[in-house]
Design a protein around this motif. Structure first.
Motif, PDB file in Angstrom:
ATOM      1  N   PRO A  77       0.934  -1.176   0.407  1.00 41.92           N
ATOM      2  CA  PRO A  77       0.391  -0.123   0.022  1.00 41.92           C
ATOM      3  C   PRO A  77       0.686   1.449   0.262  1.00 41.92           C
ATOM      4  CG  PRO A  77      -0.136  -0.999   1.689  1.00 41.92           C
ATOM      5  CD  PRO A  77       1.047  -1.771   1.450  1.00 41.92           C
ATOM      6  N   THR A  86      -4.650   9.769  -1.477  1.00 49.03           N
ATOM      7  CA  THR A  86      -5.761   8.373  -2.195  1.00 49.03           C
ATOM      8  C   THR A  86      -4.136   7.413  -1.508  1.00 49.03           C
ATOM      9  OG1 THR A  86      -5.623   9.441  -4.938  1.00 49.03           O
ATOM     10  CG2 THR A  86      -5.089   6.841  -4.900  1.00 49.03           C
ATOM     11  N   VAL A  87      -5.375   6.686  -1.614  1.00 47.67           N
ATOM     12  CA  VAL A  87      -4.189   4.624  -1.060  1.00 47.67           C
ATOM     13  C   VAL A  87      -4.743   4.142  -2.871  1.00 47.67           C
ATOM     14  CG1 VAL A  87      -4.110   2.648  -0.247  1.00 47.67           C
ATOM     15  CG2 VAL A  87      -5.264   5.062   1.260  1.00 47.67           C
ATOM     16  N   LYS A  88      -3.348   3.417  -2.781  1.00 46.68           N
ATOM     17  CA  LYS A  88      -2.884   2.567  -4.047  1.00 46.68           C
ATOM     18  C   LYS A  88      -2.160   0.934  -3.092  1.00 46.68           C
ATOM     19  CE  LYS A  88      -0.430   5.535  -6.260  1.00 46.68           C
ATOM     20  NZ  LYS A  88       0.048   5.410  -7.732  1.00 46.68           N
ATOM     21  N   ALA A 106      -7.879  -1.344   0.308  1.00 46.86           N
ATOM     22  CA  ALA A 106      -7.404  -0.122  -0.618  1.00 46.86           C
ATOM     23  C   ALA A 106      -8.703   0.644  -0.028  1.00 46.86           C
ATOM     24  CB  ALA A 106      -7.923  -0.272  -1.659  1.00 46.86           C
ATOM     25  N   ALA A 107      -9.905   0.223   0.081  1.00 47.24           N
ATOM     26  CA  ALA A 107     -11.176   0.443   0.631  1.00 47.24           C
ATOM     27  C   ALA A 107     -10.734   1.160   2.433  1.00 47.24           C
ATOM     28  CB  ALA A 107     -12.128   0.016   0.617  1.00 47.24           C
ATOM     29  N   LYS A 108     -10.168  -1.029   3.047  1.00 48.32           N
ATOM     30  CA  LYS A 108     -10.030  -0.024   4.661  1.00 48.32           C
ATOM     31  C   LYS A 108      -8.991   0.686   5.103  1.00 48.32           C
ATOM     32  CE  LYS A 108      -7.095  -2.738   7.320  1.00 48.32           C
ATOM     33  NZ  LYS A 108      -6.530  -3.394   8.095  1.00 48.32           N
ATOM     34  N   ALA A 110      -8.105   3.836   2.761  1.00 46.18           N
ATOM     35  CA  ALA A 110      -8.444   4.987   2.706  1.00 46.18           C
ATOM     36  C   ALA A 110      -8.996   5.370   3.567  1.00 46.18           C
ATOM     37  CB  ALA A 110      -9.717   4.925   1.093  1.00 46.18           C
ATOM     38  N   ALA A 118      -9.636   5.463  -3.383  1.00 45.80           N
ATOM     39  CA  ALA A 118      -8.539   3.678  -3.298  1.00 45.80           C
ATOM     40  C   ALA A 118      -8.847   3.367  -4.143  1.00 45.80           C
ATOM     41  CB  ALA A 118      -9.657   3.160  -2.044  1.00 45.80           C
ATOM     42  N   ARG A 119      -7.492   3.181  -4.804  1.00 48.69           N
ATOM     43  CA  ARG A 119      -7.088   2.368  -5.841  1.00 48.69           C
ATOM     44  C   ARG A 119      -5.986   1.053  -5.674  1.00 48.69           C
ATOM     45  NH1 ARG A 119      -6.167   7.721  -7.864  1.00 48.69           N
ATOM     46  NH2 ARG A 119      -8.088   8.384  -8.989  1.00 48.69           N
ATOM     47  N   SER A 287     -10.520   1.624  -9.650  1.00 45.57           N
ATOM     48  CA  SER A 287     -10.554   2.006  -8.152  1.00 45.57           C
ATOM     49  C   SER A 287     -10.952   0.939  -7.004  1.00 45.57           C
ATOM     50  CB  SER A 287     -11.937   2.536  -8.457  1.00 45.57           C
ATOM     51  OG  SER A 287     -11.791   3.851  -9.337  1.00 45.57           O
ATOM     52  N   ALA A 288     -11.159   0.701  -6.270  1.00 40.94           N
ATOM     53  CA  ALA A 288     -11.383  -0.560  -4.866  1.00 40.94           C
ATOM     54  C   ALA A 288     -13.138  -0.221  -4.751  1.00 40.94           C
ATOM     55  CB  ALA A 288     -10.521  -0.055  -3.595  1.00 40.94           C
TER      56      ALA A 288
END
Length: 288
Positions: A77, A86-88, A106-108, A110, A118-119, A287-288
């Motif tokens: 991450p 943004t988190v990738k 990613a969702a968590k 973000a 979140a990607r 995208s997540a």
């Protein structure tokens, strides 16, 4: 060391390293991944980071405590605070479930870091059928000469004043391709030469900045450039003339190679493929 090469190497389908981007296949080692972890604690640029040339502080960093590293998958991450943040998750692994796991992570993260994006970044090998996203390409300057096509291309500073003054409106028109940012760097004297093509005393295309720097194994690399031609000036071969002029400049200034990222089936992608560049793989971002 945190990363085990015997776990990491089998899942590295394309030579891309989180926060660094594409690297030469010969430079792809566990040490590069280890370096990104060390940089995460300092916020500094690594000596061979392509973004170091812009100065300031490194914007993207690895979330080292959240890295997942196991025999058949590695999830790395990264976090950037640019814009709304943004988190990738760089998802290295062959199983189909690695993308689902990366999207969940990613969702968590973000939510934890209160960012909007979140990607998932999925590296894919060069043998991928029907690829989407971005192609990683290699220009090898040791493979042969790079001739400089005759044409209306020269450094911006070498054009007459009346022509140089047309760079500002050109850059504004091509802001989506990064030319407005490049123009600010030029005005501040923070970058190398920029090559420009002019037609009827008006700049209609540009590529730059031109800069050669050592990579992680001290091999000289031509840094990535911004590259754009006005829509109304396309179809005349100016893009190819500009690109070849840049490659000639790179080879003439001692570069051993350049890495390029092009949108699959886009104009730059088709140009590079027609010029015989080596495809090293792809990255597909969702995208997540």
């Amino acid at each position: 060391m945190f990363f085990r090469w015997d776990w990491l190497r089998p899942v590295l389908t394309a030579p891309i390293v989180p926060t660094l981007g594409p690297v030469h296949p010969d430079a792809l080692t566990a040490d590069l991944f280890e370096d990104t972890l060390r940089a995460a604690t300092t916020g500094d640029f690594l000596p061979y980071d392509k973004d170091r040339r812009w100065g300031g502080e490194k914007d993207e960093r690895v979330l080292r405590e959240e890295v997942v590293h196991e025999p058949e998958r590695t999830l790395v991450p990264t976090l950037t605070r640019r814009g709304r943040g943004t988190v990738k998750i760089f998802a290295f692994g062959h199983g189909g479930d690695v993308v689902d796991e990366a999207a969940e992570l990613a969702a968590k993260l973000a939510a934890v870091h209160d960012v909007a994006g979140a990607r998932v970044v999925r590296p894919l090998g060069p043998e991928t059928a029907h690829p989407r996203g971005t192609r990683i390409q290699l220009k090898d300057f040791t493979a042969g000469p790079c001739p400089n096509l005759s044409g209306p291309v020269r450094p911006v500073t070498d054009w007459p004043t009346s022509v140089r003054e047309t760079f500002a409106p050109f850059a504004a028109a091509m802001a989506a391709d990064g030319l407005a940012f490049l123009h600010t760097q030029m005005q501040a004297g923070r970058c190398g030469p920029v090559l420009a093509a002019a037609v009827e005393n008006r700049i209609v295309g540009a590529i730059g900045p031109m800069d050669v720097r050592p990579d992680a194994i001290s091999r000289r690399q031509l840094m990535p450039q911004y590259f754009a031609v006005l829509p109304e000036a396309r179809g005349r071969g100016l893009g190819r003339v500009l690109w070849r002029a840049a490659m000639h400049w790179g080879q003439s200034h001692g570069a051993a190679y350049q890495l390029l990222q092009t949108e699959v089936d886009g104009p730059s992608d088709r140009l590079c493929q027609s010029e015989g560049l080596i495809s090293l793989g792809f990255t597909h971002t969702t995208s997540a």
